[in-house]
Design a protein around this motif. Structure first.
Motif, PDB file in Angstrom:
ATOM      1  N   ILE A  38      12.778   6.540   9.725  1.00 25.05           N
ATOM      2  CA  ILE A  38      12.523   6.266  11.135  1.00 25.05           C
ATOM      3  C   ILE A  38      13.335   7.222  12.006  1.00 25.05           C
ATOM      4  O   ILE A  38      12.800   8.002  12.772  1.00 25.05           O
ATOM      5  N   ASP A  39      14.669   7.141  11.861  1.00 21.61           N
ATOM      6  CA  ASP A  39      15.564   8.018  12.618  1.00 21.61           C
ATOM      7  C   ASP A  39      16.936   8.000  11.950  1.00 21.61           C
ATOM      8  O   ASP A  39      17.131   7.327  10.924  1.00 21.61           O
ATOM      9  N   MET A  61      11.837  11.541   4.259  1.00 21.39           N
ATOM     10  CA  MET A  61      12.720  11.830   5.375  1.00 21.39           C
ATOM     11  C   MET A  61      11.884  12.399   6.519  1.00 21.39           C
ATOM     12  O   MET A  61      10.998  13.219   6.298  1.00 21.39           O
ATOM     13  N   GLY A  62      12.174  11.936   7.723  1.00 25.26           N
ATOM     14  CA  GLY A  62      11.437  12.402   8.893  1.00 25.26           C
ATOM     15  C   GLY A  62      11.835  11.626  10.125  1.00 25.26           C
ATOM     16  O   GLY A  62      12.647  10.699  10.058  1.00 25.26           O
ATOM     17  N   LEU A  63      11.256  12.010  11.249  1.00 28.45           N
ATOM     18  CA  LEU A  63      11.503  11.339  12.522  1.00 28.45           C
ATOM     19  C   LEU A  63      10.223  10.657  12.979  1.00 28.45           C
ATOM     20  O   LEU A  63       9.207  11.307  13.241  1.00 28.45           O
ATOM     21  N   HIS A  64      10.267   9.333  13.040  1.00 21.98           N
ATOM     22  CA  HIS A  64       9.129   8.514  13.463  1.00 21.98           C
ATOM     23  C   HIS A  64       8.762   8.858  14.909  1.00 21.98           C
ATOM     24  O   HIS A  64       9.638   9.037  15.743  1.00 21.98           O
ATOM     25  N   PRO A  65       7.473   8.951  15.232  1.00 26.95           N
ATOM     26  CA  PRO A  65       7.094   9.351  16.597  1.00 26.95           C
ATOM     27  C   PRO A  65       7.617   8.441  17.701  1.00 26.95           C
ATOM     28  O   PRO A  65       7.884   8.916  18.810  1.00 26.95           O
ATOM     29  N   ASN A  71      16.608  13.081  22.934  1.00 28.49           N
ATOM     30  CA  ASN A  71      17.505  13.694  21.942  1.00 28.49           C
ATOM     31  C   ASN A  71      16.759  14.102  20.672  1.00 28.49           C
ATOM     32  O   ASN A  71      17.379  14.268  19.618  1.00 28.49           O
ATOM     33  N   TYR A  72      15.461  14.309  20.761  1.00 29.08           N
ATOM     34  CA  TYR A  72      14.681  14.509  19.528  1.00 29.08           C
ATOM     35  C   TYR A  72      15.088  15.759  18.768  1.00 29.08           C
ATOM     36  O   TYR A  72      14.967  15.801  17.544  1.00 29.08           O
ATOM     37  N   LYS A  73      15.585  16.775  19.456  1.00 25.83           N
ATOM     38  CA  LYS A  73      15.998  17.980  18.731  1.00 25.83           C
ATOM     39  C   LYS A  73      17.234  17.712  17.875  1.00 25.83           C
ATOM     40  O   LYS A  73      17.374  18.267  16.778  1.00 25.83           O
ATOM     41  N   GLU A  74      18.123  16.841  18.368  1.00 23.45           N
ATOM     42  CA  GLU A  74      19.266  16.427  17.554  1.00 23.45           C
ATOM     43  C   GLU A  74      18.785  15.647  16.330  1.00 23.45           C
ATOM     44  O   GLU A  74      19.299  15.831  15.214  1.00 23.45           O
ATOM     45  N   HIS A  78      19.094  16.522  12.296  1.00 31.10           N
ATOM     46  CA  HIS A  78      19.545  15.576  11.266  1.00 31.10           C
ATOM     47  C   HIS A  78      18.567  15.566  10.102  1.00 31.10           C
ATOM     48  O   HIS A  78      18.986  15.596   8.932  1.00 31.10           O
ATOM     49  N   VAL A  79      17.277  15.528  10.393  1.00 27.95           N
ATOM     50  CA  VAL A  79      16.258  15.548   9.339  1.00 27.95           C
ATOM     51  C   VAL A  79      16.390  16.810   8.508  1.00 27.95           C
ATOM     52  O   VAL A  79      16.401  16.757   7.262  1.00 27.95           O
ATOM     53  N   ALA A  80      16.500  17.955   9.156  1.00 28.63           N
ATOM     54  CA  ALA A  80      16.609  19.225   8.436  1.00 28.63           C
ATOM     55  C   ALA A  80      17.843  19.247   7.541  1.00 28.63           C
ATOM     56  O   ALA A  80      17.798  19.744   6.407  1.00 28.63           O
ATOM     57  N   LYS A  81      18.948  18.694   8.042  1.00 28.09           N
ATOM     58  CA  LYS A  81      20.184  18.658   7.265  1.00 28.09           C
ATOM     59  C   LYS A  81      20.026  17.793   6.015  1.00 28.09           C
ATOM     60  O   LYS A  81      20.533  18.141   4.937  1.00 28.09           O
TER      61      LYS A  81
END
Length: 258
Positions: A38-39, A61-65, A71-74, A78-81
């Motif tokens: 989710i986040d 792993m991912g960012l839920h819409p 702060n979505y770029k932060e 985090h996802v990329a890391k």
């Protein structure tokens, strides 16, 4: 064997009886559970659950819409890391949700494209969340489509035309509790879709199937979804379980490697 291809087992909804809930799922023949992210706030609880059931739990792993905010770029960093430091089964759940907030469409599209790029980089499937946003999701998929972009259209609730379009874009259809709803509609055309394009999911603790509609969902209820799909296709539950399990492996690969 049954597979729950989409379940939020780390949810606080299971804090009181998580182990008992897992055992009920095992008793129903569910052996593998795919957990969408989710986040950043939920990352550690996902890792904890993976540690408790290392052979059964498989993490995305991912960012839920709906978590795409200012702060979505932060969050994307985090996802990329996480991808740099750990292995995952998929990039998900990602996509577009215009049910709650249409004003974030632009940044949702940016986050979606960013994470599709991650999937291509790591050669992983994507798991798509789409709510009130079929046109917008398909617009992104059409521009990003390639032989190495594939995955699952989670909680598919569209019409047959949208189903066929999703399949043409290398997506399986995630079928969950909605197929048991009287007003769910997908049961009216699902048998026109070859079973090799279908995977089963619960999306627990959400979208519990009949007769538990409106209550907390859990992974053991995948057997009820399997039963309904078998009725729709007029085949045995064993056939549905066997084919949808194969379909899940086709998307996610050898689970024992993760």
């Amino acid at each position: 064997m049954l597979i729950d291809t989409h379940t939020h087992l780390y949810s606080d909804a299971f804090v009181e009886d998580r182990d008992a809930m897992m055992q009920r799922a095992f008793d129903e023949g569910v052996q593998h559970f795919y957990l969408p992210a989710i986040d950043a706030e939920h990352t550690q609880s996902m890792y904890d659950l993976k540690a408790a059931y290392p052979n059964n739990i498989h993490l995305m792993m991912g960012l839920h819409p709906t978590s795409v905010k200012e702060n979505y770029k932060e969050e994307l960093a985090h996802v990329a890391k996480q991808f740099e430091e750990n292995n995952f089964i998929a990039v998900g759940e990602i996509g577009i949700d215009l049910y709650w907030d249409k004003s974030t469409l632009g940044i949702q599209q940016d986050a979606f494209r960013n994470q599709i790029a991650l999937a291509k980089k790591y050669k992983l499937p994507i798991v798509i969340h789409c709510r009130d946003a079929f046109d917008e999701v398909f617009e992104v998929l059409e521009t990003e489509k390639s032989d190495d972009l594939f995955g699952i259209f989670h909680c598919f609730t569209g019409n047959i035309g949208q189903a066929k379009l999703a399949i043409s874009l290398n997506m399986k259809l995630g079928i969950g509790g909605v197929v048991t709803f009287k007003n769910g509609k997908i049961d009216q055309f699902l048998n026109q879709i070859p079973l090799q394009h279908i995977v089963l999911e619960t999306d627990s603790p959400y979208l519990a199937p009949v007769p538990f509609r409106g209550k907390r969902n859990e992974s053991s209820y995948i057997s009820l979804i399997c039963k309904k799909v078998a009725e729709v296709y007029d085949i045995s539950e064993e056939e549905v379980a066997k084919q949808t399990t194969k379909n899940a492996f086709d998307v996610f690969g050898n689970l024992t490697d993760v």
